[in-house]
Design a protein around this motif. Structure first.
Motif, PDB file in Angstrom:
ATOM      1  N   ARG A  57       1.088  -1.187  -0.122  1.00  0.00           N
ATOM      2  CA  ARG A  57      -0.114  -0.069  -0.034  1.00  0.00           C
ATOM      3  C   ARG A  57       0.948   1.095  -0.100  1.00  0.00           C
ATOM      4  O   ARG A  57       0.394   2.420  -0.209  1.00  0.00           O
TER       5      ARG A  57
ATOM      6  N   TYR B  48      -6.555   2.108  -3.756  1.00  0.00           N
ATOM      7  CA  TYR B  48      -6.729   2.604  -2.396  1.00  0.00           C
ATOM      8  C   TYR B  48      -6.803   4.223  -2.236  1.00  0.00           C
ATOM      9  O   TYR B  48      -6.821   4.916  -3.304  1.00  0.00           O
TER      10      TYR B  48
ATOM     11  N   TRP C   3     -13.654   1.110  -1.313  1.00  0.00           N
ATOM     12  CA  TRP C   3     -13.326   2.356  -1.186  1.00  0.00           C
ATOM     13  C   TRP C   3     -14.224   3.561  -0.889  1.00  0.00           C
ATOM     14  O   TRP C   3     -13.801   4.383  -0.373  1.00  0.00           O
TER      15      TRP C   3
END
Length: 550
Positions: free
Chosen positions: A123, A230, A380
């Motif tokens: 990430r 993300y 998300w």
């Protein structure tokens, strides 16, 4: 009023009690649901014109325009400071791991092969991440769960190290622990990565075992070959592990054999009372390169402002996104229309908005209709809303989420995903009785489906969240036929181009009944002072109670 409507009014009164006496005597809204309008919505939202509704594509623009136009046509208000849109800044990270991972110990050295033995991703947005002789530490299930008196990290220093953890939670293996076969949030792989980072771990590897994971390693390997979305971390950075990943069971057996043990023994240790984590006395060396692309998607928010408690809200949520235009099937169809997933839920959101707007007695609490982005890429859109809510969490009464209505006709049952979590299911049960139906727990609770749709991000911040699934006991054909239809969709249609609306084959009568149920649950809350609670044993109860005292 005919006899049928009198009975319906009395049943509704039983459901609502005396919390709003004038409304309790009427079926206001129930008869406003229409198969015709629902069909129109679902055919339009899953049409080729919206190009599969992929975030960051022309399909997103077309979808946002469509939803905004529909909410405006229904007379709803924009839900985000005068706008129907909530920007969701995101980053797409393509991770290119080194092809091998070197494992070294006191008496052995060997290589593991990427995709065959493990998968890794990150990430972090660093262009290059190198890992050199990083210590491996076994942390059991990687769980810290005070309500179950379980802490795998107790007395274990993992800062700057790589934790190796087991999949699922102890209850899968021992019915006396946690919630037995019903997976808790602590069994979810996303939790394990977050918890490892919370303790300062440099990386986290989950040992894959097909039965407790509920899917084969090929699913993991295939899903992590592509870029991952993300939330854009810039401006509010927090610590993230250098990498997250999975080990195959054979690869983990090779690790354990090197130190004179095996998977079965380590599993038994992790299940034993008083488990203590330990160093595996092994180190790994590998690396990853990344390519990052920043972009912005959008949630769509519409509302009906409450007449009495306008600062309190009930949220109906459904994700609008799907997979866009991609690999064609055998027939050459490359548009992933996502009619059931989740055109059906999006159409349901519009149908509910139409019905609530048409009520003779307007809701006392505000009703939010939230259509979120990027569910398919990791929930998300709802995660961003939960972090940046229009209404704060202490003013959010509940979330009712809709993700896939199966068009197979009326059922005698309605499935509650995450059965036993909150009082919302009791409201649903009362509503189901007005239709001569009953609620059922989800068929395979060990899969942890409660943690795999957008309501989960509300649960994480303590907001009671209800997630229903179409029942399986068909009124006309029985349960066996219903199960076969569900299985056919899951194996032959789910996430494929043939998930399309078919007016001739779709029977949406059951969908309308299901929408009436979630309408009754929201309606009960919209005219009352009630705040539904998490039930005893829910992993989200303490979160809610930490900021909401009633």
């Amino acid at each position: 009023m005919n006899i049928k409507n009198i009975k319906l009014s009395l049943l509704t009164a039983c459901l609502t009690g005396s919390l709003y006496p004038a409304l309790a005597q009427t079926a206001d809204g129930l008869n406003s649901f229409s198969e015709a309008s629902y069909r129109k919505y679902v055919s339009e939202v899953s049409s080729d014109k919206l190009m599969g509704r992929l975030p960051f594509s022309k399909g997103e623009t077309a979808t946002l325009n469509y939803l905004e136009q529909q909410f405006k046509a229904l007379g709803l208000e924009p839900g985000n400071k005068g706008s129907f849109l909530q920007p969701v800044p995101m980053v797409s990270i393509y991770t290119n791991p080194d092809p091998q991972m070197k494992v070294t110990g006191a008496n052995a050295s060997f290589d593991l092969e990427g995709l065959k033995d493990y998968v890794l991703w990150t990430r972090r947005t660093d262009a290059r991440i190198d890992l050199k002789n990083e210590e491996l530490v076994f942390a059991g299930f990687g769980i810290s769960a005070p309500e179950f008196n379980h802490d795998d990290y107790a007395g274990l220093d993992v800062k700057g190290k790589i934790v190796v953890v087991l999949v699922n939670d102890p209850g899968y293996y021992d019915a006396k622990q946690f919630k037995g076969k019903t997976m808790t949030y602590y069994g979810r792989w996303t939790y394990k990565y977050d918890e490892a980072a919370k303790h300062g771990a440099k990386g986290c590897l989950i040992i894959h075992d097909t039965a407790p994971a509920a899917y084969g390693f090929s699913v993991v390997a295939n899903s992590w070959k592509a870029s991952k979305l993300y939330l854009d971390p810039r401006g509010h950075e927090s610590y993230k592990s250098a990498f997250e990943g999975w080990l195959t069971l054979p690869a983990s057996e090779k690790l354990f054999a090197t130190i004179g043990t095996d998977y079965k023994t380590m599993l038994a240790k992790a299940l034993a009372p008083g488990f203590k984590g330990e160093s595996l006395k092994l180190n790994i060396t590998t690396g990853l390169s990344t390519t990052c692309t920043y972009n912005q998607s959008h949630n769509v928010i519409a509302k009906i402002t409450g007449t009495k408690h306008a600062d309190e809200c009930i949220i109906y949520s459904a994700h609008w996104d799907h997979f866009g235009i991609s690999k064609p099937d055998a027939k050459g169809d490359s548009i992933y229309n996502g009619a059931i997933d989740n055109g059906s839920g999006t159409a349901g959101l519009l149908e509910l908005a139409k019905v609530f707007k048409g009520l003779k007695v307007k809701p006392e609490r505000t009703i939010i209709f939230l259509s979120v982005t990027a569910e398919e890429q990791g929930l998300w859109g709802s995660a961003y809303y939960a972090e940046n809510p229009v209404f704060p969490k202490n003013k959010t009464v509940a979330d009712i989420n809709m993700d896939m209505f199966y068009p197979y006709g009326k059922t005698k049952d309605i499935s509650v995903v995450g059965y036993g979590q909150s009082q919302l299911e009791d409201y649903l049960s009362a509503a189901a009785k007005t239709q001569g139906r009953h609620i059922e727990p989800e068929a395979v609770p060990s899969k942890g489906m409660y943690f795999r749709s957008d309501h989960f991000n509300f649960a994480k911040i303590g907001v009671p969240a209800l997630y229903i699934e179409t029942g399986t006991d068909l009124v006309t054909q029985g349960k066996e036929a219903g199960l076969k239809m569900h299985d056919y969709y899951n194996t032959s249609v789910y996430h494929k181009p043939n998930d399309e609306y078919d007016a001739a084959k779709w029977d949406v009568s059951g969908t309308i009944q299901d929408l009436q149920l979630v309408f009754l649950v929201g309606k009960k809350l919209a005219y009352s002072n009630e705040w539904p609670q998490w039930k005893s044993g829910s992993e989200f109860k303490a979160v809610r109670e930490s900021y909401l005292k009633r």
